[in-house]
Design an enzyme around this catalytic site. Structure first.
Site, PDB file in Angstrom:
ATOM      1  CG  ASP A 318      -0.060  -0.108   2.522  1.00 17.52           C
ATOM      2  OD1 ASP A 318       0.914  -0.906   2.523  1.00 17.52           O
ATOM      3  OD2 ASP A 318      -0.360   0.594   3.505  1.00 17.52           O
ATOM      4  CD  GLU A 319      -0.850   4.680   3.240  1.00 19.09           C
ATOM      5  OE1 GLU A 319      -1.778   5.445   3.530  1.00 19.09           O
ATOM      6  OE2 GLU A 319       0.004   4.311   4.071  1.00 19.09           O
ATOM      7  CG  ASN A 320       5.587   2.528  -3.864  1.00 20.64           C
ATOM      8  OD1 ASN A 320       6.334   3.462  -3.551  1.00 20.64           O
ATOM      9  ND2 ASN A 320       5.791   1.765  -4.910  1.00 20.64           N
TER      10      ASN A 320
END
Lengths: 680, 680
Positions: A318-320
């Site tokens: 997530d959230e890269n």
């Protein structure tokens, strides 16, 4: 005879709508509410002769559960059991039987039947885990009257709606010792949750011992990590409760900790990687174009795949934001060469390689919903954390995944770290009225509450998870039709208490914090305030992640407060009823509260020289002034301009977030002020 | 300037009698009281810039302790520390230095020096464990004023009186999970105790996994045992706190559990051995004439000697009445053959064989004082549990052992499960005014508080150990001259609170029990009662060991009460002062208490339909009647015959033990009744 008649009438009704909301759940504090339930007026009185028998030679889980059951039942009822278990094959009061030991896969049967009659109680299940659930329901059913504690006559046929009913705990942001996890596993089992998702790594720490890459736990954990033996012990403990353990190793982003230990697989050469002390989304990212990254992850995952027996293996994902990827020329070249247009495509390339390797290890890859891209194999499991609030269509990534043919698990709507009300989570219906084919429906495995730990320590984590997660557990287990909020709240009260009996600290640690704040002077004024204040919601406490760090205090007033402040709902409902429906019967209650808050300031001042109490003075003073005037207005039906001005001033101040809390009754007070204006 | 003058004068006094009782301990809540202490009027204000540095490359223990120190300090003070540790070799606020890592043997240096000045704090020690102690003292010194929290100016040179300062926990009678032990180890470290004596086996259970004799934990623990990995983890945790772990395997008596698994080495052939469910002293005993017994024990001890690294190995050896030996003809023959006159001689034979074997494993045998017989080698350590009360001469078995040339450790006087007052234990002076040679004195290693667990569960064990054991820790650490009771009680209050901050449950679990009793209704009336009631003492609760068993309730009113009932001492002192010294200033306090108890019965009746509250009604009623009349007599100076008769009746009832508690103010009430008679 009259009672008998009533019973028969009720019985018919219950049988007809056995899984809808009915009068039963006002007297039977079961949670999650069972699929089918019938009652009769029999009573099994709990006395010292009560015994349990189990039909198996090697009953493992059930035997341990029965020991715990007896200990809790004895403590709660004060009854001294003679032997507890039936000896010499004598018939037992509670007969437990099951057909097989569950392998804890999502295909296993979890149903059970519980029957309580005057002289006999029986629990029957296909698996031992089903029998555990029967015991939990039996324990929840205990009630008392003049004669003492008893089990009320019941027949329950129960079975969960979803097979995946989870709680995620983030141990990276703040480490949670094994003892904290074990008591939360106990609580999970008591409300029939069956997946513990262990978020083991993040920017702030790598929390598990690696024997192959020891620098991970040595350099990137501040010494706060689980040894492999502790991990095995925890998995064994969870298994005993019928709970699967799914580990998460978050890659390629959220990787500051990994890169602190092994900077050579990072995406920015020469970057000074170190464990992150703040909260938020950060740049350090593994390099997906470097073969060494795969060598490292393949080896690490092999080690961890052996340690964690569950079939599912969570890789985060997530959230890269790929900032370091964009800045790196070698990575840019790689993208061009492999025709990967976006960073997202590059991450898909990375995920697919991991997925293949995990498959070869017999594992199913699971990841947050960012991993769902067009080339991602359908064997991956999509963990849905984004929904309508994040701009996705109705049903969010969950429904998209199910329709695309992925197995999927829902967490959107169950982010308990956002400190929203239990009502909010309870209302989150995973599927709703969306039309799905049978295959699509079967792709939706269930859901998980997520306890991100930026702002929680072992002192407070229980009160952030419980009791709200019990209502979420009901959402995952019970039929879709079970939706009555007031009724849920009624039952939740009892469940909340039973969780304390089980060893959870969500109730008792409030006073621990308040006592410490007040340096062990009288805390009643602080308790009064804490019952109407709630910690700031949706990440507005610690805005931007820059206030709280590793060595910040987490025993402040906000930490003693919880979502669903105890007195707020009662007061708010009373005000609504009084103002909207002119219900004068509420007036006494309203005045009692106002008078209590009016005098609370004076009480607080006795302990206000304690440095951590001092910041509360303005809040308490404004509340006191407001309450005093409003109380007198309700009495005299008279208000002056001066009073009104003061009220406005106070209410405006009270509406502002302050000492990391919000006053959960401020809107009601404001409404009361508007009402008071007519007496000018 | 005036302040400065006072300081100088005080300073001289302090330096002169730096380890005797002085005014300092009324403002400085240190416990155990240090050997040398000087104060000045400087202040180190605690703010966000506070940092710690440690002088070692591999600081292990100290580094972990410093992390905990910062977490606790931040929580207590509400200060947000920036970095906590000094970065880039910048000078730190708190500089910790030590010369070497302690090997945790009894020969290691434990001293430290702590200096607190306006701008700088330093802790210096020979070993890392000394440095840990310095940090504990520093944390205890925290105080506050208008400006906030600060460390007061101090110079401490400290060193313990005894090298062996222990706490024994019996995990056989009631199993205590690792989490319970770890939090108690934290508490031990906070008051500088350094030996955890782990009573692992007894008639009621064998609590450690044996890989060689698996039936021990499989058949004789109800599934409640520690895996070897858990044991290693616990030892590692203790070592991190500077605490040694001494295991106890109790033989040849207290052996029901061992013989449940391996009946073939028992002394009575054909006996149906099973885990004991009651408390007491039982007959099952290993057969000391059977070579198989030694084969078994040698092998078991070899396995356990590897698991437990400490040099000392406790074999129990207590309370063997040898009934089965006397009944066994083969054993009788063996005694005759080996010229062993008594069963005690036979046990000596047994002990000597064990001692030799343990020596060969590099271990020193330790045993309860029954093992001290004339042929016992002087390498054995005598654990003294019997003293004057048991009919021994002054100094008990401790002095006898020391004079006979044995190393010895004292527990007589420190049996905290007897539920006696902290005063009682604090007054137990190990050596007293007995004249000992230097060699004899050096034989006395120290002492241990003993927490036998017949009546405690994880819910209540902390409140049975703490805070009394903090005062015992002072007895073991501080100089002999530190004996002032009132002063100790003053400091103990703060230590008690700090123990809660550390995670101990001794304060908060009272309300957990009361809430459960009252089914989560208002518990204030129960709290009022619990503050003047104490659990029955010296084993008069559970007389003969026949009332409480495995599945008996341990969440009753008596379990919520503790020794040293909170309000009892205050009230009793006030009554004494009023009656003996005619101190009328105490009258208001006395009347306040009486009025509170007078109305408490009415309050209790609101929750009295809860089955576990009901039994308290007579106690509360008698107390209420008594208080009502006494209060009116103190007011009116008038009493009727009728009132007096009622008082006598009530007091007689109140004097009887009831619901497993005694009313800790009953003698004061009785004295007040006698006084009231003069107004007839």
């Amino acid at each position: 005879m009259k009672k008998g008649l009533i019973f028969i009438v009720l019985f018919v009704v219950f049988v007809q709508e056995s899984y809808s909301q009915n009068a039963l759940n006002e007297t039977h504090n079961l949670m999650p509410w069972p699929k089918h339930i019938e009652v009769d007026n029999s009573k099994y009185l709990i006395d010292s002769n009560l015994t349990i028998s189990i039909n198996e030679n090697n009953p493992g889980r059930v035997s341990r559960a029965a020991v715990n059951f007896l200990r809790r039942l004895s403590n709660r009822t004060g009854v001294f059991f003679n032997t507890g278990f039936s000896l010499n094959n004598e018939p037992a009061s509670i007969e437990i039987s099951f057909d097989k030991i569950s392998s804890l896969s999502i295909e296993e049967d979890e149903s059970y039947t519980l029957e309580i009659r005057n002289k006999k109680i029986s629990i029957k299940a296909k698996t031992d885990v089903g029998a555990l659930y029967g015991l939990q329901t039996l324990l929840q059913s205990v009630t008392y009257d003049q004669e003492g504690y008893y089990f009320p006559g019941l027949t329950v046929h129960d079975d969960p709606r979803f097979v995946w009913r989870g709680l995620m705990i983030d141990v990276a942001r703040h480490f949670q010792p094994i003892a904290v996890l074990k008591r939360n596993l106990d609580a999970m089992a008591s409300v029939k949750l069956n997946v513990f998702h262990w978020h083991l790594t993040d920017d702030q720490g790598f929390r598990v011992e690696s024997k192959i890459f020891p620098k991970l736990h040595q350099k990137a954990s501040d010494g706060l990590y689980y040894t492999q033996e502790q991990v095995k012990d925890l998995i064994d403990y969870a298994s005993g409760l019928g709970i699967r353990v799914v580990p998460e190793f978050d890659v390629p982003g959220h990787a500051s900790a990994i890169l602190t230990a092994y900077p050579e697989i990072g995406s920015k050469i020469g970057y000074d990687y170190s464990i992150e002390r703040y909260a938020g989304v950060f740049d350090p990212t593994l390099d997906p174009t470097n073969e060494k990254t795969y060598e490292f992850l393949n080896t690490l995952f092999e080690e961890m795949a052996l340690l964690f027996p569950d079939q599912y293996f969570h890789i985060g994902g997530d959230e890269n934001e790929g900032k370091h990827w964009t800045e790196n020329k070698k990575i840019k070249r790689f993208k061009r060469k492999h025709k990967l247009e976006t960073n997202h495509d590059l991450q898909t390339y990375f995920n697919i390689r991991l997925e293949k390797h995990l498959n070869s290890l017999g594992k199913k890859l699971m990841g947050w919903d960012e991993i769902m891209t067009k080339n991602m194999p359908k064997t991956a499991v999509i963990h849905s954390w984004r929904g309508e609030n994040e701009g996705l269509p109705k049903g969010g990534s969950l429904i998209k995944a199910a329709k695309a043919g992925y197995k999927t698990v829902l967490s959107n709507g169950f982010y308990i770290d956002r400190m929203l009300s239990v009502e909010h989570h309870y209302k989150t219906e995973p599927i709703g009225d969306l039309e799905l084919t049978k295959a699509e429906r079967s792709n939706i495995l269930g859901g998980e509450a997520t306890m991100w730990s930026e702002l929680v320590t072992p002192l407070t984590i229980d009160s952030r998870i419980w009791p709200r997660t019990a209502a979420i557990a009901e959402r995952f287990w019970s039929q879709k039709e079970v939706t009555d909020i007031d009724n849920m709240l009624l039952r939740l009260r009892d469940v909340n208490n039973n969780l304390e009996e089980l060893g959870l600290t969500h109730i008792k640690n409030r006073d621990v914090i308040l006592r410490s704040m007040a340096r062990y002077q009288d805390i009643s004024s602080l308790i009064t305030l804490s019952k109407i204040c709630e910690p700031l919601k949706v990440y507005s406490r610690n805005k931007g992640g820059t206030e709280y760090k590793s060595f910040s205090p987490f025993a402040l007033f906000a930490d003693a407060c919880t979502a669903d402040a105890q007195d707020a709902r009662t007061f708010n409902t009373a005000i609504k009823s009084y103002l909207e429906n002119q219900d004068a019967t509420k007036l006494t209650l309203i005045k009692t509260y106002l008078n209590k808050w009016a005098t609370n300031y004076e009480e607080l001042m006795f302990i206000a020289e304690s440095p951590n109490v001092k910041p509360l003075i303005p809040l308490s003073k404004n509340l006191s002034r407001t309450s005093k005037i409003l109380s007198s207005v309700l009495e005299s039906k008279n208000i002056t301009n001066e009073e009104l001005n003061l009220l406005d001033e106070c209410i405006n101040a009270l509406k502002e977030p302050y000492v990391d809390v919000e006053l959960a009754i401020v809107n009601s007070l404001s409404d009361l002020v508007s009402y008071a204006k007519k007496f000018l």
